[in-house]
Design an enzyme around this catalytic site. Sequence first.
Site, short mmCIF file in Angstrom:
data_model
loop_
_atom_site.label_atom_id
_atom_site.label_comp_id
_atom_site.label_asym_id
_atom_site.label_seq_id
_atom_site.Cartn_x
_atom_site.Cartn_y
_atom_site.Cartn_z
N ASN A 62 0.84 -1.21 0.00
CA ASN A 62 0.00 0.00 0.00
C ASN A 62 0.87 1.25 0.00
O ASN A 62 1.93 1.31 0.63
CB ASN A 62 -1.04 0.00 1.12
CG ASN A 62 -0.51 -0.25 2.51
OD1 ASN A 62 0.48 -0.93 2.69
ND2 ASN A 62 -1.19 0.30 3.50
N GLU A 64 0.37 5.23 0.62
CA GLU A 64 -0.56 6.25 1.11
C GLU A 64 -0.14 7.64 0.65
O GLU A 64 0.94 7.84 0.09
CB GLU A 64 -0.67 6.13 2.64
CG GLU A 64 -1.25 4.77 3.02
CD GLU A 64 -1.57 4.62 4.49
OE1 GLU A 64 -1.13 5.45 5.32
OE2 GLU A 64 -2.28 3.65 4.82
N CYS A 73 -4.18 0.63 -2.48
CA CYS A 73 -4.02 -0.65 -1.77
C CYS A 73 -2.92 -1.50 -2.40
O CYS A 73 -2.67 -1.44 -3.62
CB CYS A 73 -5.31 -1.47 -1.86
SG CYS A 73 -6.69 -0.80 -0.92
N GLU A 75 -2.93 -4.69 -3.09
CA GLU A 75 -3.37 -5.65 -4.12
C GLU A 75 -3.42 -4.99 -5.50
O GLU A 75 -2.98 -5.58 -6.49
CB GLU A 75 -4.78 -6.18 -3.79
CG GLU A 75 -4.88 -6.98 -2.50
CD GLU A 75 -5.18 -6.11 -1.28
OE1 GLU A 75 -4.69 -4.97 -1.19
OE2 GLU A 75 -5.90 -6.61 -0.39
N CYS A 112 -10.19 -5.52 0.19
CA CYS A 112 -11.32 -4.58 0.23
C CYS A 112 -12.18 -4.74 -1.03
O CYS A 112 -11.79 -5.41 -2.00
CB CYS A 112 -10.82 -3.14 0.36
SG CYS A 112 -10.23 -2.42 -1.18
N CYS A 115 -10.56 -3.78 -4.38
CA CYS A 115 -9.54 -4.76 -4.80
C CYS A 115 -10.20 -6.04 -5.29
O CYS A 115 -9.74 -6.67 -6.24
CB CYS A 115 -8.56 -5.04 -3.66
SG CYS A 115 -7.46 -3.64 -3.36
N1 THU Z 1 -5.35 -1.58 2.39
C1 THU Z 1 -4.78 -2.40 1.47
O1 THU Z 1 -3.64 -2.18 1.05
N2 THU Z 1 -5.50 -3.47 1.03
C2 THU Z 1 -6.77 -3.77 1.45
O2 THU Z 1 -7.39 -4.68 0.91
C3 THU Z 1 -7.37 -3.02 2.55
C4 THU Z 1 -6.69 -1.77 2.93
C5 THU Z 1 -4.59 -0.41 2.84
C6 THU Z 1 -5.13 0.91 2.36
C7 THU Z 1 -4.61 1.85 3.41
O3 THU Z 1 -3.30 2.26 3.05
C8 THU Z 1 -4.52 1.02 4.67
O4 THU Z 1 -4.58 -0.35 4.24
C9 THU Z 1 -5.65 1.27 5.65
O5 THU Z 1 -6.88 1.17 5.05
#
Ligand code: THU
Length: 160
Positions: A62, A64, A73, A75, A112, A115
């Site tokens: 991920n 940010e 994310c 994935e 999520c 994804c």
């Molecule tokens: N996140 C992912 O990388 N994958 C997911 O399937 C769920 C959430 C990340 C996004 C964000 O940077 C952090 O987790 C908190 O939501």
Amino acid sequence: MNELKITSKFTVYNDNSELSKQDNALFLKAIEARNSAYAPYSQFSVGASLLLDNGTIIKGNNQENAAYPSGMCAERVAIWSAASQYPNSKILKIFIAASSSVKKVDSPVSPCGACRQTIAEYEFKQSKDIEIFFSGETGKIVKANSLKELLPFTFNNSLL
Ligand code: THU
């Protein structure tokens, strides 16, 4: 009127010692990816590793952003990296591993909704199921044999 009941099937591993050698290698790559995630705002690090049918392993994590919705994310970082570098290869497996520096992540972290939809796109495109493994930092590891187990009534381009 009828009632439609949809069930999903998953394999639950007690820990990574129950994985095959190949799956454990993919798990270790997901952890490697997770450990270099850029997650200064949520402190929630996610790594994803993909196994392609040409044997290549692609990692993503991920990323940010101070403007929160601009982040992405793990994935989707991994999947789009694979799709852009190897557009003709099929994705066989995806392994997801998550951890947090502010809480214990001791249960499996599933992808999520966005994804899931992205995995659906490539599963449909390649006409081959993608195995999806997901895990926390400790605890059980869950495997779905296809995205369809996680997203029934999937929207795809056959509906367009
Ligand atoms: N996140 C992912 O990388 N994958 C997911 O399937 C769920 C959430 C990340 C996004 C964000 O940077 C952090 O987790 C908190 O939501």
